[in-house]
Design an enzyme around this catalytic site. Structure first.
Site, mmCIF file in Angstrom:
data_model
loop_
_atom_site.group_PDB
_atom_site.id
_atom_site.type_symbol
_atom_site.label_atom_id
_atom_site.label_comp_id
_atom_site.label_asym_id
_atom_site.label_seq_id
_atom_site.Cartn_x
_atom_site.Cartn_y
_atom_site.Cartn_z
ATOM 1 N N SER A 203 0.820 -1.200 0.000
ATOM 2 C CA SER A 203 0.000 0.000 0.000
ATOM 3 C C SER A 203 0.862 1.260 0.000
ATOM 4 C CB SER A 203 -0.974 -0.048 1.177
ATOM 5 O OG SER A 203 -1.982 0.929 1.059
ATOM 6 N N ASP A 332 -9.888 -3.319 -6.142
ATOM 7 C CA ASP A 332 -9.358 -2.672 -4.936
ATOM 8 C C ASP A 332 -10.065 -1.332 -4.750
ATOM 9 O OD1 ASP A 332 -7.778 -1.253 -3.035
ATOM 10 O OD2 ASP A 332 -5.994 -2.381 -3.619
ATOM 11 N N HIS A 361 -8.159 -4.818 -1.178
ATOM 12 C CA HIS A 361 -6.928 -4.103 -0.816
ATOM 13 C C HIS A 361 -6.113 -4.929 0.165
ATOM 14 C CE1 HIS A 361 -4.373 -0.589 -0.580
ATOM 15 N NE2 HIS A 361 -4.389 -0.654 0.738
#
Length: 426
Positions: A203, A332, A361
Site C-alpha cells: 500500500s 481494490d 486491498h
C-alpha cells in the site's frame, strides 16, 4: 466464473521483457518467471467483490506469529534528522515488552553489536502500509513462509511513529519518505556484504518502495522488488474515493481516523518537536484533512493535492532498473484501477504488473481464511524464491539503459523523478 471466486489474471508488460538467466544456464525473461510464479487465483466466493474482501480484514484474523527484535537508528542525513525503528525477524523467544507490539522486543546493545555475517542468505526489506507496522496481519502472512526453513532473513522498516515507535524530531513520514529505507539498505550492505537484498512493499509502503527503486535507478543495490496494492497516483486515488459514498465515508474516514489516532499517541512528541496545529488535526475527519494539516506545513506543499502529485509513484515506474513486479486487484477500493500506470509498465522491460479481477486491498482471501498471494508455492514467495535461488545473480544487476523510447533533440530530456519538492543536501 468470478462469482464462484475464480479471478481473472492479466499481465501488463513491455513488448520485450527484461532477459534473465537461470543458475542452470538457461535463458528466460522476467515475464516468463512471473507467469510461472503466478498460480490460478481462487478466492472465497462469499467475498465476491473488493469491498467485502477489504472489510473482511476488520474481523482481525490472527495470522502466523512472527517474532522481532527492534533497533532504533539515528538518521544519518541532516535534513531527515530524528530516529526510526527497524524490526528484524528472529527465532521465537520467551518474554515480551509492554512498550512494543506483540512478539517484539529490543536488541540489547551487545546483541546488536554482534550482528553481521558473511553468509549469503537472501534478505528481504519490508515496508508496511499507512499507519501500520511489522505487526500487521497482511505483512506477517506474506513473510512468514519465507522465514526459517524458507531460507530468508527479513526486516521491517517502520515509518516514524508507527508500530509504537517514538517520534524524536519534526521530520515525519509521507508517501515520498525513502530516506529511512535508504539508510537501512546501506547498513545491511555494510553488515551483510554477501546477502542479496530484495524489497517488498504494501500500500503506502509500496508507493514508497517504488519511488525508492526509481530514485536509485541504475545504482539500486536491490536484486528485485515486489509491491502489493500500490495506490500509485495518489491524486487520482483520493479523488475517486471522494466521489463515492463508500469511498469517502468508509475508507477515507477510516484512514483519517487511524492517522488521527497515530497523532494522538504521539501528541507530546509533536508538541515538542513540531509546530503542527494539533487541535486542527484532531478536528479532521478524512485522510485528506490529515494530509492538509500535516503534510502541507511539514514539507511546504500548498495543498494536499500538490503533495499527492509530488509523492505519486506513477512516473517512478519509468526509472526502475531492477526486476520489479506490482500485484494489484482491479476491484481494490483504495488503490483504485483508475490510478494504475499501465502505459508506464508497458514501456519499462524491467517491470511487470499483475492484475487480478478480485482481491480487494491487501486481501486476496481464500476459503478458510488464508490468502492467495503469500503461500510458499504462490505468487509473492514464488517470485522472490525464483530470483533468490534459481536466477544467476549477474542477470539481476540494474540495467544501465534508459526505458524512455524517444531520441530527443539535444537539450531536451524528460526526467521521471524530477520533483517539485526540493530537498537540500541531496
Amino acid at each position: 466464473m468470478e462469482w464462484l471466486g475464480q479471478a481473472k489474471i492479466n499481465f501488463t508488460h513491455a513488448a520485450s521483457p527484461r532477459p534473465l538467466r537461470g543458475k542452470d544456464g538457461k535463458d528466460t525473461d522476467l515475464l516468463e518467471v512471473v507467469k510461472a510464479a503466478t498460480p490460478p487465483c481462487h478466492l472465497n466466493p462469499l467475498l465476491f467483490n473488493g469491498h467485502l474482501q477489504t472489510m473482511w480484514t476488520a474481523t482481525k484474523p490472527h495470522g502466523p506469529p512472527v517474532y522481532y527484535r527492534r533497533r532504533t537508528f539515528e538518521a544519518d542525513h541532516r535534513t531527515y534528522r530524528g530516529t526510526f525503528a527497524v524490526d528484524f525477524a528472529v527465532e521465537p523467544y520467551e518474554g515480551h515488552d509492554d512498550t512494543l507490539p506483540r512478539r517484539t522486543t529490543y536488541y540489547s546493545d551487545e546483541e546488536f553489536a554482534s550482528l553481521g555475517s558473511d553468509d549469503s542468505k537472501p534478505m528481504l526489506i519490508v515496508l508496511h502500509g499507512l499507519s501500520g507496522g511489522s505487526h500487521e496481519v497482511y505483512l506477517r502472512h506474506t513473510i512468514a513462509p519465507l522465514l526459517g526453513q524458507g531460507g530468508w532473513e527479513a526486516c521491517v522498516v517502520n515509518s516514524r511513529g508507527c508500530a509504537m515507535s517514538k517520534i524524536t524530531s519534526g521530520v515525519l513520514y509521507n508517501a515520498r519518505a525513502t530516506w529511512d529505507i535508504r539508510q537501512t539498505v546501506k547498513w545491511l550492505t555494510d553488515k551483510f556484504p554477501n546477502r542479496p537484498l530484495f524489497g517488498l512493499g504494501f500500500s503506502l509502503g509500496a508507493n514508497m518502495l517504488t519511488n525508492y527503486c526509481a530514485e536509485e535507478a541504475e545504482h539500486c543495490v536491490l536484486k528485485g522488488a515486489i509491491v502489493c496494492s500500490n495506490p500509485f497516483n495518489l491524486e487520482v486515488s483520493s479523488k475517486m474515493l471522494q466521489s463515492s459514498l463508500l469511498g469517502k465515508e468508509v475508507y477515507l474516514r477510516a484512514m483519517g481516523a487511524s492517522m488521527r489516532e497515530l497523532a494522538r499517541t504521539q501528541k507530546e512528541a509533536l508538541k515538542k518537536y513540531s509546530t503542527l496545529d494539533l487541535p486542527s488535526i484532531e478536528r479532521g475527519t478524512y485522510l485528506y484533512d490529515f494530509d492538509r494539516e500535516v503534510q502541507c506545513p511539514t514539507w511546504g506543499y500548498p495543498t494536499e493535492t500538490a503533495y499527492y502529485r509530488d509523492a505519486s509513484s506513477t512516473d517512478a515506474v519509468l526509472d526502475i532498473r531492477i526486476p520489479f513486479v506490482a500485484l494489484q486487484a482491479t476491484d481494490d477500493p483504495i488503490a483504485v484501477k483508475e490510478a494504475l500506470p499501465l502505459e508506464e509498465f508497458r514501456l519499462n522491460p524491467n517491470t511487470i504488473m499483475i492484475t487480478t479481477s478480485l482481491g480487494g486491498h491487501l486481501c486476496w482471501f481464500e476459503l478458510g481464511g488464508g490468502r492467495w498471494h503469500p503461500k510458499p508455492a504462490e505468487q509473492v514467495c514464488n517470485f522472490l524464491n525464483h530470483l533468490a535461488f534459481k536466477t544467476d545473480p549477474t542477470s539481476l544487476k540494474p540495467s544501465s539503459e534508459s526505458t524512455l523510447p524517444y531520441n530527443l533533440p539535444e537539450g531536451i530530456e524528460y526526467k521521471p523523478m524530477r520533483r517539485r519538492l526540493a530537498i537540500h543536501g541531496q
